[in-house]
Design a protein around this motif. Structure first.
Motif, PDB file in Angstrom:
ATOM      1  N   GLU A   3      82.016  37.125  49.025  1.00  0.00           N
ATOM      2  CA  GLU A   3      82.296  37.403  50.435  1.00  0.00           C
ATOM      3  C   GLU A   3      83.576  38.236  50.565  1.00  0.00           C
ATOM      4  O   GLU A   3      83.727  39.003  51.517  1.00  0.00           O
ATOM      5  CB  GLU A   3      82.430  36.083  51.212  1.00  0.00           C
ATOM      6  N   SER A   4      84.474  38.080  49.593  1.00  0.00           N
ATOM      7  CA  SER A   4      85.744  38.823  49.662  1.00  0.00           C
ATOM      8  C   SER A   4      85.528  40.335  49.516  1.00  0.00           C
ATOM      9  O   SER A   4      86.439  41.118  49.785  1.00  0.00           O
ATOM     10  CB  SER A   4      86.729  38.323  48.600  1.00  0.00           C
ATOM     11  N   ASP A   5      84.327  40.748  49.070  1.00  0.00           N
ATOM     12  CA  ASP A   5      84.018  42.184  48.974  1.00  0.00           C
ATOM     13  C   ASP A   5      83.576  42.775  50.321  1.00  0.00           C
ATOM     14  O   ASP A   5      83.459  43.997  50.455  1.00  0.00           O
ATOM     15  CB  ASP A   5      82.885  42.431  47.954  1.00  0.00           C
ATOM     16  N   LEU A   6      83.302  41.903  51.293  1.00  0.00           N
ATOM     17  CA  LEU A   6      82.718  42.378  52.552  1.00  0.00           C
ATOM     18  C   LEU A   6      83.566  43.428  53.286  1.00  0.00           C
ATOM     19  O   LEU A   6      83.006  44.417  53.792  1.00  0.00           O
ATOM     20  CB  LEU A   6      82.390  41.196  53.477  1.00  0.00           C
TER      21      LEU A   6
ATOM     22  N   ALA B  76      75.119  47.974  45.262  1.00  0.00           N
ATOM     23  CA  ALA B  76      75.735  46.759  44.718  1.00  0.00           C
ATOM     24  C   ALA B  76      77.226  46.991  44.514  1.00  0.00           C
ATOM     25  O   ALA B  76      77.627  47.944  43.849  1.00  0.00           O
ATOM     26  CB  ALA B  76      75.069  46.380  43.388  1.00  0.00           C
ATOM     27  N   GLY B  77      78.037  46.110  45.086  1.00  0.00           N
ATOM     28  CA  GLY B  77      79.488  46.239  44.945  1.00  0.00           C
ATOM     29  C   GLY B  77      80.074  45.013  44.281  1.00  0.00           C
ATOM     30  O   GLY B  77      79.611  43.889  44.507  1.00  0.00           O
ATOM     31  N   ALA B  78      81.081  45.228  43.447  1.00  0.00           N
ATOM     32  CA  ALA B  78      81.757  44.096  42.807  1.00  0.00           C
ATOM     33  C   ALA B  78      83.115  44.551  42.288  1.00  0.00           C
ATOM     34  O   ALA B  78      83.350  45.743  42.071  1.00  0.00           O
ATOM     35  CB  ALA B  78      80.913  43.529  41.664  1.00  0.00           C
ATOM     36  N   GLY B  79      83.990  43.576  42.081  1.00  0.00           N
ATOM     37  CA  GLY B  79      85.331  43.889  41.589  1.00  0.00           C
ATOM     38  C   GLY B  79      85.586  43.257  40.231  1.00  0.00           C
ATOM     39  O   GLY B  79      84.806  42.443  39.751  1.00  0.00           O
ATOM     40  N   GLY B  80      86.685  43.651  39.603  1.00  0.00           N
ATOM     41  CA  GLY B  80      87.061  43.104  38.297  1.00  0.00           C
ATOM     42  C   GLY B  80      86.060  43.497  37.220  1.00  0.00           C
ATOM     43  O   GLY B  80      85.635  44.647  37.135  1.00  0.00           O
TER      44      GLY B  80
ATOM     45  N   LYS C 257      88.172  47.220  44.604  1.00  0.00           N
ATOM     46  CA  LYS C 257      89.497  46.811  44.137  1.00  0.00           C
ATOM     47  C   LYS C 257      89.772  45.418  44.687  1.00  0.00           C
ATOM     48  O   LYS C 257      90.250  45.258  45.799  1.00  0.00           O
ATOM     49  CB  LYS C 257      90.570  47.804  44.586  1.00  0.00           C
ATOM     50  N   SER C 258      89.456  44.408  43.890  1.00  0.00           N
ATOM     51  CA  SER C 258      89.480  43.019  44.361  1.00  0.00           C
ATOM     52  C   SER C 258      90.761  42.321  43.928  1.00  0.00           C
ATOM     53  O   SER C 258      91.565  42.874  43.180  1.00  0.00           O
ATOM     54  CB  SER C 258      88.270  42.287  43.769  1.00  0.00           C
ATOM     55  N   SER C 259      90.907  41.072  44.368  1.00  0.00           N
ATOM     56  CA  SER C 259      92.119  40.309  44.037  1.00  0.00           C
ATOM     57  C   SER C 259      92.220  40.044  42.536  1.00  0.00           C
ATOM     58  O   SER C 259      93.312  39.878  42.006  1.00  0.00           O
ATOM     59  CB  SER C 259      92.111  38.983  44.795  1.00  0.00           C
ATOM     60  N   ASN C 260      91.079  39.989  41.844  1.00  0.00           N
ATOM     61  CA  ASN C 260      91.106  39.716  40.402  1.00  0.00           C
ATOM     62  C   ASN C 260      91.071  41.003  39.573  1.00  0.00           C
ATOM     63  O   ASN C 260      90.884  40.969  38.366  1.00  0.00           O
ATOM     64  CB  ASN C 260      89.920  38.812  40.001  1.00  0.00           C
ATOM     65  N   SER C 261      91.256  42.155  40.238  1.00  0.00           N
ATOM     66  CA  SER C 261      91.210  43.427  39.529  1.00  0.00           C
ATOM     67  C   SER C 261      92.615  43.793  39.045  1.00  0.00           C
ATOM     68  O   SER C 261      93.607  43.498  39.721  1.00  0.00           O
ATOM     69  CB  SER C 261      90.695  44.508  40.486  1.00  0.00           C
TER      70      SER C 261
HETATM   71  C1  RP5 Z   1      83.906  39.668  41.675  1.00  0.00           C
HETATM   72  O1  RP5 Z   1      85.133  39.012  41.673  1.00  0.00           O
HETATM   73  C2  RP5 Z   1      83.562  39.820  43.116  1.00  0.00           C
HETATM   74  O2  RP5 Z   1      82.701  40.937  43.298  1.00  0.00           O
HETATM   75  C3  RP5 Z   1      84.891  40.051  43.775  1.00  0.00           C
HETATM   76  O3  RP5 Z   1      85.195  41.442  43.868  1.00  0.00           O
HETATM   77  C4  RP5 Z   1      85.864  39.395  42.811  1.00  0.00           C
HETATM   78  C5  RP5 Z   1      86.620  38.243  43.379  1.00  0.00           C
HETATM   79  O4  RP5 Z   1      85.729  37.265  43.845  1.00  0.00           O
HETATM   80  P1  RP5 Z   1      86.279  36.004  44.669  1.00  0.00           P
HETATM   81  O5  RP5 Z   1      87.208  35.268  43.748  1.00  0.00           O
HETATM   82  O6  RP5 Z   1      87.015  36.554  45.868  1.00  0.00           O
HETATM   83  O7  RP5 Z   1      85.046  35.217  45.054  1.00  0.00           O
HETATM   84  O8  RP5 Z   1      82.936  38.918  41.001  1.00  0.00           O
END
Ligand code: RP5
Length: 161
Positions: free
Chosen positions: A9-12, A60-64, A86-90
């Motif tokens: 959901e954090s990718d939304l 399809a979108g995803a981070g890290g 660019k997510s929090s775990n990236s």
């Molecule tokens: C990835 O980890 C997700 O696509 C997202 O970008 C990232 C962080 O996920 P959350 O910890 O916010 O659920 O798999």
């Protein structure tokens, strides 16, 4: 016609731009969360049922360590557009860019820019438009708008100089 999936959901906030772009072109879509690492069975079900459910393109979108776009592409013959997030775990976004971009031969993922979900929506529309003249006309109008914007910017810059 387009399936938008994201790893969390954090990718939304990033992925919403793909939905907005599709909405602006009047392209029907569905949007949900599917995680390659946390819901691998759901990911495979999604990919395997995509054609029967009428999808023509998947975004399809995803981070890290972003395996969702590549693994979905491995499990369907539909075109998959990947959005590195660019997510929090990236670390700095490169991890997501490279894990989506550097697919092995035979399993392409059309990778857009980091956080470039709007382009994913445009590219999905372009893929659909090759067999839809009305959609192609909307894309032509979209490009004409961009040209007009740049013309206005050029006039503004000329006025200021
Ligand atoms: C990835 O980890 C997700 O696509 C997202 O970008 C990232 C962080 O996920 P959350 O910890 O916010 O659920 O798999």
């Amino acid at each position: 016609m387009v399936g938008i999936i994201m790893g969390s959901e954090s990718d939304l906030p990033v992925m919403q731009a793909a939905a907005d772009q599709l909405t602006s072109f009047g392209v029907p879509f569905e949007m949900t969360v599917v995680s390659a690492h946390r819901t691998p069975e759901k990911m495979l079900d999604y990919a395997h049922s995509a054609v029967q459910r009428g999808l023509k393109v998947i975004i399809a979108g995803a981070g890290g360590a972003a395996h969702l776009p590549g693994m979905v592409a491995a499990a369907t013959s539909l075109p998959v557009i990947g959005v590195p997030v660019k997510s929090s775990n990236s670390i700095d976004g490169w991890d997501s860019v490279l894990s989506i971009l550097q697919m092995p031969k035979g399993v392409p993922v059309a990778t857009v820019a980091l956080n470039g979900a709007a382009n994913a929506g445009i590219l999905a529309t372009q893929i659909l438009a090759h067999s839809d003249a009305a959609l192609l006309a909307k894309l032509d109008a979209f490009k004409a708008d961009m040209r007009a914007q740049v013309d206005r910017m050029a006039q503004n810059v000329a006025r200021k100089s």
